[in-house]
Enzyme design. Structure first.
Site, PDB file in Angstrom:
ATOM      1  CG  HIS A 144      -2.035   1.052   1.005  1.00  0.00           C
ATOM      2  ND1 HIS A 144      -1.815   2.376   1.302  1.00  0.00           N
ATOM      3  CD2 HIS A 144      -3.282   0.969   0.521  1.00  0.00           C
ATOM      4  CE1 HIS A 144      -2.904   3.068   1.012  1.00  0.00           C
ATOM      5  NE2 HIS A 144      -3.813   2.236   0.535  1.00  0.00           N
TER       6      HIS A 144
ATOM      7  CD  GLU B  25      -2.862   5.424  -1.179  1.00  0.00           C
ATOM      8  OE1 GLU B  25      -2.741   5.849  -0.021  1.00  0.00           O
ATOM      9  OE2 GLU B  25      -3.930   5.010  -1.657  1.00  0.00           O
TER      10      GLU B  25
ATOM     11  CG  HIS C 190      -5.267   0.088  -3.281  1.00  0.00           C
ATOM     12  ND1 HIS C 190      -5.277   1.265  -4.000  1.00  0.00           N
ATOM     13  CD2 HIS C 190      -5.414   0.443  -1.979  1.00  0.00           C
ATOM     14  CE1 HIS C 190      -5.428   2.288  -3.162  1.00  0.00           C
ATOM     15  NE2 HIS C 190      -5.523   1.805  -1.937  1.00  0.00           N
TER      16      HIS C 190
HETATM   17 CO    CO Z   1      -5.547   3.004  -0.290  1.00  0.00          CO
END
Ligand code: CO
Length: 318
Positions: free
Chosen positions: A200, A230, A262
């Site tokens: 993530h 991210e 995602h």
């Molecule tokens: Co997210």
């Protein structure tokens, strides 16, 4: 999630029914009911949700706290983890909470209420739970985990015993263990194929964890690469490694507890922006697989070990 909660409820009901029928004849039940109405503090009617009539001050619960997933069909990794916790702690109440406000709101709109950690903690207290182990199902000790610790700290004095189990990657040995298990548990990967993992990533300092995972992973397997949506390493870092290593074919897998949005969109989706498409445009044919980390028993087991360590009090409290 809804199905998960319904199953719990059904199990509880059938357990209650079995224990009532097997232990008590109809006459005894009648006599008990009469006695109960006469005595205000009758334990029979104060039965807790596991169907036992133990003293409320001894009641134990485990609260599993995940980021959350908006599609109830994607909860398989959570259910797998819950099964393992149930095996290890058959007498404890098991409850769930999601830390993501967005996901909880979305689910509430679909008629699937899932509590926040704070709400779940209050509910458990109201049910007479005195011994609570909260297990973080986050990958790293980032923002969500810190918020969880704050919520727990607001309720310290409400419980006789309250501890929090650490996220998946809370030490270098954790990362070594997770990487080793993961490399053995991607059956879709054929010999000669590279592996690209998508984590993530975060604006929290714990983003360093992912940078370390990438380095540790490549040390174990020169054809395995790690990036985040991210945070760091970025997709461009992954791509640069792949091109340098001359990768032509790769399996693309999420490094997240659940294969949710995602994984299905940013990783393996057909949009030109997805990792699969961008790798394809650079000559790397990437096959996505959608398996959340907690779907692999040995990986779910890392969380469960953290839970058991916290529960035993062997670890410093937060
Ligand atoms: Co997210």
């Amino acid at each position: 999630m809804q199905r998960l909660f319904k199953t719990q409820q059904k199990d509880t009901l059938s357990r209650n029914a079995v224990s009532i029928h097997s232990r008590l004849s109809a006459g005894v039940v009648m006599a008990l009911i009469i006695v109960c109405f006469m005595s205000a503090g009758c334990a029979f009617f104060q039965r807790n949700e596991t169907g036992t009539s133990e003293n409320a001050s001894e009641k134990e619960a485990v609260l599993l706290v995940a980021f959350g997933v908006s599609d109830p069909k994607q909860t398989k990794p959570y259910r797998n983890l819950e099964r393992i916790v149930k095996d290890r702690l058959p007498d404890a109440l098991i409850r769930w909470a999601y830390t993501s406000d967005k996901i909880r709101q979305k689910l509430a709109g679909q008629g699937i209420p899932v509590p926040s950690p704070e709400q779940a903690i209050k509910d458990l207290r109201a049910q007479g739970v005195a011994h609570l182990t909260v297990q973080s199902l986050h990958v790293i000790p980032g923002h969500e985990y810190e918020d969880l610790i704050e919520a727990v700290n607001r309720h310290r004095s409400d419980f006789k015993y309250l501890v929090v189990g650490k996220p998946l990657l809370s030490s270098v040995p954790d990362a070594e263990r997770v990487i080793e298990i993961l490399l053995k548990n991607i059956p879709e990967r054929k010999p000669g194929e590279a592996l690209i993992l998508m984590g993530h990533g975060t604006s929290h300092a714990a983003d360093f964890t992912y940078v370390a995972v990438d380095a540790m992973l490549r040390q174990k397997d020169s054809q395995a690469f790690f990036g985040t949506v991210e945070g760091h390493p970025t997709f461009d870092d992954v791509l640069a490694h792949c091109l340098k290593a001359g990768v032509k074919n790769a399996v693309l897998a999420p490094f997240m507890v659940v294969a949710g949005d995602h994984a299905h969109n940013d990783m393996g989706g057909n949009d030109p922006d997805s990792w699969k498409s961008r790798l394809g445009a650079e000559g790397v044919a990437a096959r996505p697989v959608y398996r959340g980390l907690a779907e692999v028993d040995a990986l779910a087991g890392v969380f469960v070990d953290h839970l058991m360590i916290a529960r035993s009090g062997q670890e410093e409290r937060h």
